[in-house]
Design a protein around this motif. Structure first.
Motif, PDB file in Angstrom:
ATOM      1  N   ASP A   1       9.036  -0.637   3.919  1.00  0.00           N
ATOM      2  CA  ASP A   1       8.577   1.112   4.283  1.00  0.00           C
ATOM      3  C   ASP A   1       9.245   1.512   5.434  1.00  0.00           C
ATOM      4  O   ASP A   1       9.266   0.781   6.402  1.00  0.00           O
ATOM      5  CB  ASP A   1       7.184   1.015   4.384  1.00  0.00           C
TER       6      ASP A   1
ATOM      7  N   MET B   1       0.905  -1.133  -0.079  1.00  0.00           N
ATOM      8  CA  MET B   1      -0.034   0.091  -0.121  1.00  0.00           C
ATOM      9  C   MET B   1       0.880   1.340  -0.128  1.00  0.00           C
ATOM     10  O   MET B   1       1.288   1.536   1.018  1.00  0.00           O
ATOM     11  CB  MET B   1      -0.774   0.007   1.165  1.00  0.00           C
TER      12      MET B   1
ATOM     13  N   GLN C   1       9.322   0.589   9.114  1.00  0.00           N
ATOM     14  CA  GLN C   1       8.881   2.005   9.473  1.00  0.00           C
ATOM     15  C   GLN C   1      10.006   2.826  10.334  1.00  0.00           C
ATOM     16  O   GLN C   1      10.140   3.921  10.040  1.00  0.00           O
ATOM     17  CB  GLN C   1       7.492   1.942  10.386  1.00  0.00           C
TER      18      GLN C   1
HETATM   19  N1  5AD Z   1       2.597   9.332   7.299  1.00  0.00           N
HETATM   20  C1  5AD Z   1       3.746   9.038   6.428  1.00  0.00           C
HETATM   21  N2  5AD Z   1       4.017   7.465   5.907  1.00  0.00           N
HETATM   22  C2  5AD Z   1       2.712   6.774   6.215  1.00  0.00           C
HETATM   23  N3  5AD Z   1       2.235   5.398   5.947  1.00  0.00           N
HETATM   24  C3  5AD Z   1       1.232   5.146   6.567  1.00  0.00           C
HETATM   25  N4  5AD Z   1       0.660   6.119   7.171  1.00  0.00           N
HETATM   26  C4  5AD Z   1       1.631   7.432   7.205  1.00  0.00           C
HETATM   27  C5  5AD Z   1       1.635   8.362   7.429  1.00  0.00           C
HETATM   28  N5  5AD Z   1       0.664   9.104   8.222  1.00  0.00           N
HETATM   29  C6  5AD Z   1       3.249   4.807   5.115  1.00  0.00           C
HETATM   30  C7  5AD Z   1       3.860   3.452   5.900  1.00  0.00           C
HETATM   31  C8  5AD Z   1       3.220   2.169   5.376  1.00  0.00           C
HETATM   32  C9  5AD Z   1       3.016   2.933   3.935  1.00  0.00           C
HETATM   33  C10 5AD Z   1       1.940   2.058   3.002  1.00  0.00           C
HETATM   34  O1  5AD Z   1       2.561   4.175   3.900  1.00  0.00           O
HETATM   35  O2  5AD Z   1       5.174   3.386   5.656  1.00  0.00           O
HETATM   36  O3  5AD Z   1       3.766   1.143   5.318  1.00  0.00           O
END
Ligand code: 5AD
Ligand code: SF4
Length: 525
Positions: free
Chosen positions: A384, A1, A346
């Protein structure tokens, strides 16, 4: 995603040089990549033999009219103004592969109801945007797209917002863009036909915003855009509650599909000519078979791979918490399960991971990496990363950099933290200034690029099997993916290779892709 402008990605490829054949959309990256893709219509984007021309034009799957269970189309034809755009829809998708696949199903639902898909919103009676709200930029982009209709919306035209932004903003969308008439989140897609029928009947504003469903969105017809790789959702929603993420809110709780239903869809895909599937879920490996068979995710992977005719099984996205040895063993044992795992980390700092509510520590994550790196079969790993989460110190950031060094990712999508509505991290203190986020992102992406340059260079001389998906305008130039999900651009004098599996020797490497030449000219299999 994945969807972001400020991301750095791994296996992206410029499709500019490729013809439309076999590469129907402006997408194409390991974790999702592209932020928006207008559906490409026309036979160029379709797998030969799957759809007949009338499917595109008339909306009926061959045989559907004879099927006594098929919907009576006449009810959807009443009340429609007689004009050139009658019964047409335009659908644009933003965001992740889950969204892309949802759009394929939405298009299927509409086609089965007699609608015809068109390439431009100007000629459509129904204009639909399947939206993403994962980061602020994605949401802004959609509002600016909707803004285009403020003065140009035509009499009788329906404008609908589907997906994550719809779920997140709800009826607010009607306030911000009063010309919108349909707002429907993905957890309510099962109701879409009903909602569309209500619009057809003259209702001016309709919403579908419930998330308290235990059903998944299965349709009788899916209008597939990718002619080589078929998406199959096995689990929808997310129960993980990461503190920065809108998904649990926009897509609702986790719901898995019965294994028999997944396997049936895969068998149908093989019958249609597909040899590669991508099993999809926000946390695909949290799959929990609701049927009496109680198949584990790793068993389902193997069962899908064993469907006669299936040659490649991919899966995305895995959550580290539920990533067990059995998945690695399945990849080791079954060659049709692709040797690529997307395992978002992350952050490399346990303190930040705790604040993110990721449910694992740096050490626990690195144990998963060690398990993957120690597998009998070489497995490519992508991830990610988020920089600039509230409270992330310089030290925390350095831990992310050092984790990247240890993990040696084959690709990474990296993002600046974006505060999102309804998420716990929105209220967290110690926000990191934008410039500092940008600085960290730049350092991280440069470091990851170096890792990729080095890792890809080591592959020069090796032979990979490539599923050929694109043909360059330049003669004898082809493109496809390896099982480990690398893009390989290669030469072959063969006349036609699209959809074939070809053995290719790597002759050169860049950070995001490989180049090579087909062995014995390719020939294809
Ligand atoms: N801000 C930045 N990146 C995000 N992701 C999800 N939510 C946020 C956010 N609020 C990123 C994460 C996830 C990817 C699909 O998007 O790294 O794994
Ligand atoms: Fe979002 Fe976390 Fe669920 Fe992934 S696991 S969709 S990041 S809440």
């Amino acid at each position: 995603m994945v969807d972001c402008e400020d991301m750095g990605n791994s296996f992206d490829i410029s499709l500019e040089k490729l013809t439309g054949l076999g590469v129907p959309r402006e997408t194409g990256s390991a974790g999702g990549g592209a932020s928006s893709g207008r559906l490409a219509l026309g036979l160029a984007g379709l797998k030969p033999g799957i759809y007949r021309g009338e499917t595109l034009e008339g909306g009926l799957r061959p045989g559907a009219a004879e099927d006594p269970k098929s919907t009576d189309l006449s009810q959807f034809r009443v009340n429609r103004s007689v004009c050139a755009t009658q019964g047409t829809f335009f659908l644009e998708t933003f965001g992740c592969q889950m969204n892309e696949h949802d759009s394929e199903k939405v298009a299927g639902v509409l086609l089965a109801r007699g609608y015809r898909q068109v390439e431009s919103p100007d000629t459509a009676a129904v204009i639909l945007y399947n939206t993403c709200s994962i980061r602020e930029k994605a949401a802004q982009k959609i509002f600016s797209r909707l803004g285009e209709y403020r003065f140009t919306k035509k009499e009788g035209q329906v404008i609908g917002v589907l997906g994550c932004l719809a779920q997140q903003e709800g009826e607010e969308i009607f306030e911000r863009a009063p010309w919108v008439s349909l707002v429907c989140g993905s957890a309510s897609y099962r109701k879409l036909p009903e909602l569309i029928a209500q619009l057809e009947a003259g209702n001016s504003r309709i919403t579908g915003l419930d998330t308290d469903t235990d059903e998944t969105f299965e349709t009788e017809m899916t209008r597939r855009n990718n002619p080589w790789r078929a998406y199959v959702t096995i689990i929808e929603g997310c129960d993980k509650a990461c503190s920065y993420c809108v998904v649990p809110f926009t897509r609702g709780p986790e719901r898995s599909r019965a294994s028999a239903s997944v396997l049936e869809e895969v068998r149908q895909l093989v019958d249609l000519g597909y040899t590669e599937v991508l099993l999809l879920g926000q946390t695909v490996n949290s799959y929990a078979d609701p049927s009496a068979r109680r198949m584990r995710f790793s068993e389902l992977l193997a069962a899908v791979a064993e469907v006669p005719g299936m040659r490649r099984v991919r899966f995305m996205t895995s959550h580290p918490r539920d990533f067990g040895k059995d998945i690695v063993e399945a990849i080791e044992a079954v060659s049709a399960i692709c040797d690529h795992v997307h395992l978002p980390v992350q952050s490399g700092s346990t303190a930040v991971l705790r604040a993110m509510a990721r449910t694992y520590t740096r050490e626990e994550y690195l144990e998963r990496i060690a398990m993957l790196r120690g597998a009998k079969r070489r497995i490519s790993i992508t991830t990610d990363l988020i920089v600039g989460f509230p409270g992330e110190t310089e030290r925390d950031f350095e831990e992310t950099l050092s984790l990247m060094e240890v993990a040696q990712y084959d690709g990474a999508f990296s993002f600046k933290y974006s505060p999102r509505p309804n998420t716990p991290s929105l209220k967290m203190e110690d926000a990191i200034p934008e410039e500092e986020k940008s600085r960290r992102l730049g350092i991280l992406q440069a470091g990851q690029r170096d890792i990729q340059v080095e890792r890809n260079a080591r592959l020069v001389g090796e032979v990979f099997e490539v599923l050929v998906e694109g043909k360059s305008r330049r003669e004898y130039q082809w493109m496809g993916h390896t099982s480990c999900n690398r893009v390989l651009n290669f030469t072959s004098p063969a006349k036609e290779l699209l959809g074939h599996y070809v053995q290719v020797r790597v002759t050169g490497a860049g950070p995001h892709s490989l180049v090579g030449e087909a062995i014995h000219g390719g020939g294809g299999q």
